[in-house]
Design a protein around this motif. Structure first.
Motif, mmCIF file in Angstrom:
data_model
loop_
_atom_site.group_PDB
_atom_site.id
_atom_site.type_symbol
_atom_site.label_atom_id
_atom_site.label_comp_id
_atom_site.label_asym_id
_atom_site.label_seq_id
_atom_site.Cartn_x
_atom_site.Cartn_y
_atom_site.Cartn_z
ATOM 1 N N ASN A 1 0.912 -1.219 0.010
ATOM 2 C CA ASN A 1 -0.102 0.027 -0.152
ATOM 3 C C ASN A 1 0.999 1.246 -0.088
ATOM 4 N N GLY A 2 0.827 1.863 -1.193
ATOM 5 C CA GLY A 2 1.844 3.194 -1.242
ATOM 6 C C GLY A 2 1.385 4.083 -0.233
ATOM 7 N N ASN A 3 0.394 4.099 0.393
ATOM 8 C CA ASN A 3 0.077 5.109 1.628
ATOM 9 C C ASN A 3 0.605 5.140 2.756
ATOM 10 N N PHE A 4 1.433 3.697 2.901
ATOM 11 C CA PHE A 4 2.153 3.386 3.868
ATOM 12 C C PHE A 4 3.541 3.078 3.858
ATOM 13 N N SER A 5 4.067 3.527 2.493
ATOM 14 C CA SER A 5 5.482 3.422 2.230
ATOM 15 C C SER A 5 6.436 4.014 3.105
ATOM 16 N N ILE A 6 5.999 5.077 3.601
ATOM 17 C CA ILE A 6 6.965 5.882 4.475
ATOM 18 C C ILE A 6 7.354 5.061 5.818
ATOM 19 N N LEU A 7 6.454 4.132 6.076
ATOM 20 C CA LEU A 7 6.702 3.275 7.125
ATOM 21 C C LEU A 7 7.796 2.185 6.970
ATOM 22 N N SER A 8 8.282 2.240 5.701
ATOM 23 C CA SER A 8 9.561 1.266 5.606
ATOM 24 C C SER A 8 10.759 1.885 6.011
ATOM 25 N N ASN A 9 10.615 2.982 6.389
ATOM 26 C CA ASN A 9 11.990 3.661 6.860
ATOM 27 C C ASN A 9 11.884 3.350 8.574
ATOM 28 N N PRO A 10 13.048 2.432 8.836
ATOM 29 C CA PRO A 10 12.998 1.687 10.394
ATOM 30 C C PRO A 10 12.781 3.186 11.509
ATOM 31 N N ASP A 11 13.334 4.182 11.156
ATOM 32 C CA ASP A 11 13.528 4.951 12.280
ATOM 33 C C ASP A 11 12.199 5.949 12.203
ATOM 34 N N PHE A 12 11.381 6.096 11.209
ATOM 35 C CA PHE A 12 10.219 6.335 11.309
ATOM 36 C C PHE A 12 9.135 5.606 11.804
ATOM 37 N N PHE A 13 9.221 4.092 11.340
ATOM 38 C CA PHE A 13 8.436 3.051 11.598
ATOM 39 C C PHE A 13 8.432 3.223 13.412
ATOM 40 N N ALA A 14 9.717 3.459 13.969
ATOM 41 C CA ALA A 14 9.949 3.288 15.331
ATOM 42 C C ALA A 14 9.145 4.407 16.075
ATOM 43 N N LYS A 15 8.399 5.494 15.403
ATOM 44 C CA LYS A 15 7.941 6.522 16.160
ATOM 45 C C LYS A 15 6.253 6.194 16.414
ATOM 46 N N CYS A 16 6.081 4.852 16.358
ATOM 47 C CA CYS A 16 4.782 4.445 16.458
ATOM 48 C C CYS A 16 4.253 4.800 17.812
ATOM 49 N N ALA A 17 2.881 5.372 17.940
ATOM 50 C CA ALA A 17 2.114 5.528 19.198
ATOM 51 C C ALA A 17 0.850 5.260 18.997
ATOM 52 N N ILE A 18 0.200 4.926 20.332
ATOM 53 C CA ILE A 18 -1.205 4.550 20.448
ATOM 54 C C ILE A 18 -1.694 6.254 20.540
ATOM 55 N N ILE A 19 -2.768 6.141 19.739
ATOM 56 C CA ILE A 19 -3.720 7.545 19.545
ATOM 57 C C ILE A 19 -5.068 7.160 19.507
ATOM 58 N N ASP A 20 -5.855 8.188 19.458
ATOM 59 C CA ASP A 20 -7.368 8.093 19.449
ATOM 60 C C ASP A 20 -7.879 7.337 20.832
ATOM 61 N N ASP A 21 -7.305 7.561 21.879
ATOM 62 C CA ASP A 21 -7.572 7.194 23.210
ATOM 63 C C ASP A 21 -7.715 5.703 23.039
ATOM 64 N N GLY A 22 -6.461 5.051 22.406
ATOM 65 C CA GLY A 22 -6.412 3.630 22.320
ATOM 66 C C GLY A 22 -7.112 2.799 21.285
ATOM 67 N N TRP A 23 -7.688 3.705 20.210
ATOM 68 C CA TRP A 23 -8.423 2.959 19.425
ATOM 69 C C TRP A 23 -7.637 2.759 17.985
ATOM 70 N N SER A 24 -6.499 3.477 17.845
ATOM 71 C CA SER A 24 -5.438 3.418 16.637
ATOM 72 C C SER A 24 -3.893 3.592 17.206
ATOM 73 N N LEU A 25 -3.347 3.092 15.999
ATOM 74 C CA LEU A 25 -1.731 3.463 16.101
ATOM 75 C C LEU A 25 -1.602 4.602 15.309
ATOM 76 N N GLY A 26 -0.607 5.445 15.535
ATOM 77 C CA GLY A 26 -0.293 6.626 14.405
ATOM 78 C C GLY A 26 1.136 6.849 14.432
ATOM 79 N N TRP A 27 1.420 7.623 13.578
ATOM 80 C CA TRP A 27 2.936 8.276 13.360
ATOM 81 C C TRP A 27 2.676 9.432 12.901
ATOM 82 N N PRO A 28 3.725 10.285 13.063
ATOM 83 C CA PRO A 28 3.674 11.730 12.406
ATOM 84 C C PRO A 28 3.411 11.767 11.149
#
Length: 91
Positions: free
Chosen positions: A52-79
């Motif tokens: 999925n091209g929309n998620f290609s930025i996540l292939s960068n390990p440093d960016f992928f490592a910025k994962c956090a819980i968002i939306d009060d626990g209903w989602s995972l998010g990145w910058p």
């Protein structure tokens, strides 16, 4: 929709899952997650990232490592407004 897919969809609809903890696993596109209630698992996002091209930025390990819980626990998010809902994690 086949019966197995229907059963899974009904199960997901009946039991929403809020995330309590996430940890990025080094050297992979995988996350160790803990859901509210104590269920635990490892989720690989490699297929999603590569297909999925929309998620290609996540292939960068440093960016992928910025994962956090968002939306009060209903989602995972990145910058940059990249997010994955709990239901997508279970697919």
């Amino acid at each position: 929709m086949n019966l197995e897919a229907f059963d899974r969809a009904v199960t997901l609809h009946q039991s929403p899952r809020k995330l309590m903890h996430v940890r990025v696993l080094d050297g992979s596109y995988s996350l160790a997650v803990v859901w509210v209630g104590g269920a635990r698992g490892v989720i690989s996002l490699e297929k999603m990232i590569k297909s999925n091209g929309n998620f290609s930025i996540l292939s960068n390990p440093d960016f992928f490592a910025k994962c956090a819980i968002i939306d009060d626990g209903w989602s995972l998010g990145w910058p940059g407004d990249i997010s994955i809902g709990w239901d997508q994690l279970l697919m």
